[in-house]
Design a protein around this motif. Sequence first.
Motif, PDB file in Angstrom:
ATOM      1  N   PRO A  31       0.808  -1.211   0.000  1.00 31.31           N
ATOM      2  CA  PRO A  31       0.000   0.000   0.000  1.00 31.31           C
ATOM      3  C   PRO A  31       0.847   1.270   0.000  1.00 31.31           C
ATOM      4  O   PRO A  31       0.364   2.338   0.305  1.00 31.31           O
ATOM      5  N   GLU A  32       2.114   1.166  -0.334  1.00 28.40           N
ATOM      6  CA  GLU A  32       3.002   2.308  -0.163  1.00 28.40           C
ATOM      7  C   GLU A  32       3.164   3.190  -1.397  1.00 28.40           C
ATOM      8  O   GLU A  32       4.136   3.927  -1.513  1.00 28.40           O
ATOM      9  N   ALA A  33       2.239   3.126  -2.349  1.00 30.94           N
ATOM     10  CA  ALA A  33       2.293   4.025  -3.496  1.00 30.94           C
ATOM     11  C   ALA A  33       1.947   5.442  -3.035  1.00 30.94           C
ATOM     12  O   ALA A  33       1.222   5.638  -2.064  1.00 30.94           O
ATOM     13  N   GLN A  34       2.470   6.430  -3.729  1.00 30.96           N
ATOM     14  CA  GLN A  34       2.107   7.806  -3.403  1.00 30.96           C
ATOM     15  C   GLN A  34       0.621   7.986  -3.663  1.00 30.96           C
ATOM     16  O   GLN A  34       0.043   7.335  -4.523  1.00 30.96           O
ATOM     17  N   GLY A  35       0.006   8.871  -2.925  1.00 31.71           N
ATOM     18  CA  GLY A  35      -1.420   9.101  -3.071  1.00 31.71           C
ATOM     19  C   GLY A  35      -2.173   8.531  -1.883  1.00 31.71           C
ATOM     20  O   GLY A  35      -1.610   8.333  -0.808  1.00 31.71           O
ATOM     21  N   LEU A  36      -3.440   8.241  -2.076  1.00 35.53           N
ATOM     22  CA  LEU A  36      -4.280   7.728  -1.003  1.00 35.53           C
ATOM     23  C   LEU A  36      -3.720   6.416  -0.471  1.00 35.53           C
ATOM     24  O   LEU A  36      -3.525   5.468  -1.209  1.00 35.53           O
ATOM     25  N   ARG A  37      -3.413   6.374   0.795  1.00 35.91           N
ATOM     26  CA  ARG A  37      -2.848   5.165   1.403  1.00 35.91           C
ATOM     27  C   ARG A  37      -3.941   4.200   1.846  1.00 35.91           C
ATOM     28  O   ARG A  37      -3.869   3.010   1.628  1.00 35.91           O
ATOM     29  N   HIS A  38      -4.962   4.708   2.529  1.00 36.91           N
ATOM     30  CA  HIS A  38      -6.100   3.892   2.921  1.00 36.91           C
ATOM     31  C   HIS A  38      -7.265   4.797   3.277  1.00 36.91           C
ATOM     32  O   HIS A  38      -7.111   5.996   3.421  1.00 36.91           O
ATOM     33  N   LEU A  39      -8.429   4.197   3.419  1.00 37.87           N
ATOM     34  CA  LEU A  39      -9.646   4.875   3.799  1.00 37.87           C
ATOM     35  C   LEU A  39     -10.075   4.279   5.128  1.00 37.87           C
ATOM     36  O   LEU A  39     -10.135   3.055   5.265  1.00 37.87           O
ATOM     37  N   ALA A  40     -10.346   5.116   6.133  1.00 38.92           N
ATOM     38  CA  ALA A  40     -10.654   4.634   7.474  1.00 38.92           C
ATOM     39  C   ALA A  40     -12.095   4.945   7.858  1.00 38.92           C
ATOM     40  O   ALA A  40     -12.606   6.024   7.556  1.00 38.92           O
ATOM     41  N   PHE A  41     -12.712   3.986   8.544  1.00 36.61           N
ATOM     42  CA  PHE A  41     -14.078   4.131   9.034  1.00 36.61           C
ATOM     43  C   PHE A  41     -14.088   3.954  10.545  1.00 36.61           C
ATOM     44  O   PHE A  41     -13.417   3.072  11.073  1.00 36.61           O
ATOM     45  N   SER A  42     -14.864   4.780  11.243  1.00 37.26           N
ATOM     46  CA  SER A  42     -14.970   4.624  12.690  1.00 37.26           C
ATOM     47  C   SER A  42     -16.066   3.623  13.020  1.00 37.26           C
ATOM     48  O   SER A  42     -17.083   3.542  12.317  1.00 37.26           O
ATOM     49  N   VAL A  43     -15.822   2.851  14.074  1.00 40.49           N
ATOM     50  CA  VAL A  43     -16.800   1.871  14.560  1.00 40.49           C
ATOM     51  C   VAL A  43     -16.870   1.968  16.081  1.00 40.49           C
ATOM     52  O   VAL A  43     -15.923   2.415  16.724  1.00 40.49           O
ATOM     53  N   ASP A  44     -17.994   1.550  16.651  1.00 45.63           N
ATOM     54  CA  ASP A  44     -18.152   1.570  18.103  1.00 45.63           C
ATOM     55  C   ASP A  44     -17.489   0.372  18.761  1.00 45.63           C
ATOM     56  O   ASP A  44     -16.939   0.486  19.845  1.00 45.63           O
ATOM     57  N   ASP A  45     -17.558  -0.798  18.119  1.00 42.27           N
ATOM     58  CA  ASP A  45     -17.027  -2.025  18.696  1.00 42.27           C
ATOM     59  C   ASP A  45     -16.233  -2.756  17.619  1.00 42.27           C
ATOM     60  O   ASP A  45     -16.819  -3.386  16.726  1.00 42.27           O
ATOM     61  N   ILE A  46     -14.927  -2.679  17.699  1.00 44.42           N
ATOM     62  CA  ILE A  46     -14.090  -3.251  16.641  1.00 44.42           C
ATOM     63  C   ILE A  46     -14.169  -4.772  16.595  1.00 44.42           C
ATOM     64  O   ILE A  46     -14.159  -5.365  15.512  1.00 44.42           O
ATOM     65  N   VAL A  47     -14.297  -5.425  17.740  1.00 40.44           N
ATOM     66  CA  VAL A  47     -14.378  -6.887  17.765  1.00 40.44           C
ATOM     67  C   VAL A  47     -15.645  -7.351  17.042  1.00 40.44           C
ATOM     68  O   VAL A  47     -15.599  -8.246  16.192  1.00 40.44           O
ATOM     69  N   LYS A  48     -16.781  -6.749  17.349  1.00 39.36           N
ATOM     70  CA  LYS A  48     -18.039  -7.110  16.679  1.00 39.36           C
ATOM     71  C   LYS A  48     -17.960  -6.794  15.186  1.00 39.36           C
ATOM     72  O   LYS A  48     -18.473  -7.555  14.367  1.00 39.36           O
ATOM     73  N   SER A  49     -17.343  -5.685  14.829  1.00 41.63           N
ATOM     74  CA  SER A  49     -17.214  -5.314  13.421  1.00 41.63           C
ATOM     75  C   SER A  49     -16.362  -6.317  12.660  1.00 41.63           C
ATOM     76  O   SER A  49     -16.701  -6.713  11.541  1.00 41.63           O
ATOM     77  N   VAL A  50     -15.267  -6.747  13.263  1.00 48.04           N
ATOM     78  CA  VAL A  50     -14.394  -7.745  12.632  1.00 48.04           C
ATOM     79  C   VAL A  50     -15.131  -9.073  12.501  1.00 48.04           C
ATOM     80  O   VAL A  50     -15.079  -9.727  11.450  1.00 48.04           O
ATOM     81  N   GLU A  51     -15.847  -9.472  13.542  1.00 50.96           N
ATOM     82  CA  GLU A  51     -16.618 -10.721  13.483  1.00 50.96           C
ATOM     83  C   GLU A  51     -17.633 -10.659  12.354  1.00 50.96           C
ATOM     84  O   GLU A  51     -17.803 -11.616  11.605  1.00 50.96           O
ATOM     85  N   TRP A  52     -18.325  -9.531  12.216  1.00 52.31           N
ATOM     86  CA  TRP A  52     -19.328  -9.374  11.162  1.00 52.31           C
ATOM     87  C   TRP A  52     -18.678  -9.434   9.788  1.00 52.31           C
ATOM     88  O   TRP A  52     -19.187 -10.119   8.889  1.00 52.31           O
ATOM     89  N   LEU A  53     -17.553  -8.746   9.603  1.00 52.21           N
ATOM     90  CA  LEU A  53     -16.857  -8.805   8.319  1.00 52.21           C
ATOM     91  C   LEU A  53     -16.423 -10.235   7.992  1.00 52.21           C
ATOM     92  O   LEU A  53     -16.573 -10.703   6.860  1.00 52.21           O
ATOM     93  N   ASN A  54     -15.895 -10.949   8.984  1.00 53.83           N
ATOM     94  CA  ASN A  54     -15.495 -12.342   8.777  1.00 53.83           C
ATOM     95  C   ASN A  54     -16.686 -13.208   8.363  1.00 53.83           C
ATOM     96  O   ASN A  54     -16.558 -14.065   7.494  1.00 53.83           O
ATOM     97  N   GLU A  55     -17.852 -12.966   8.975  1.00 50.97           N
ATOM     98  CA  GLU A  55     -19.060 -13.708   8.605  1.00 50.97           C
ATOM     99  C   GLU A  55     -19.460 -13.444   7.158  1.00 50.97           C
ATOM    100  O   GLU A  55     -20.101 -14.281   6.523  1.00 50.97           O
ATOM    101  N   GLN A  56     -19.082 -12.269   6.632  1.00 50.26           N
ATOM    102  CA  GLN A  56     -19.382 -11.919   5.241  1.00 50.26           C
ATOM    103  C   GLN A  56     -18.322 -12.462   4.281  1.00 50.26           C
ATOM    104  O   GLN A  56     -18.367 -12.220   3.079  1.00 50.26           O
ATOM    105  N   GLY A  57     -17.331 -13.173   4.833  1.00 54.10           N
ATOM    106  CA  GLY A  57     -16.273 -13.731   3.999  1.00 54.10           C
ATOM    107  C   GLY A  57     -15.147 -12.770   3.712  1.00 54.10           C
ATOM    108  O   GLY A  57     -14.352 -12.988   2.795  1.00 54.10           O
TER     109      GLY A  57
END
Length: 129
Positions: A69-95
Amino acid sequence: MLNATHHIAIICSDYSVSKHFYSELLGFKVIAENYRKERDSYKLDLALPDGTQIELFSFPDAPKRPTHPEAQGLRHLAFSVDDIVKSVEWLNEQGIDVEPIRTDEYTGKRYTFFQDPDGLPLELCEEVS
């Protein structure tokens, strides 16, 4: 002078796959969808509840990102979440594969990364009061 981020523009390689990823999996609301015949290009306007928008574009034969991800320009896009563990679990459930959760050494906040269908790095940042 500047008030807020209005939108982030993303060019995808497979419009239907990316549309599904951002609208169905991540839950962005579709504001407008347009096909521009003269450019053989779709433009999909998406929004989060806070008003942050993504413009998702498709263009024929768009070049791939030169490095990750080290190209010049946009490195990443970040989103805020209330509970990172639940968010990660949900993403994993989506594959969706998610990196291990880390803690920022300066802020003490937890965060992690995953990718969109084209390999664009996306970050989850836990917002704890």
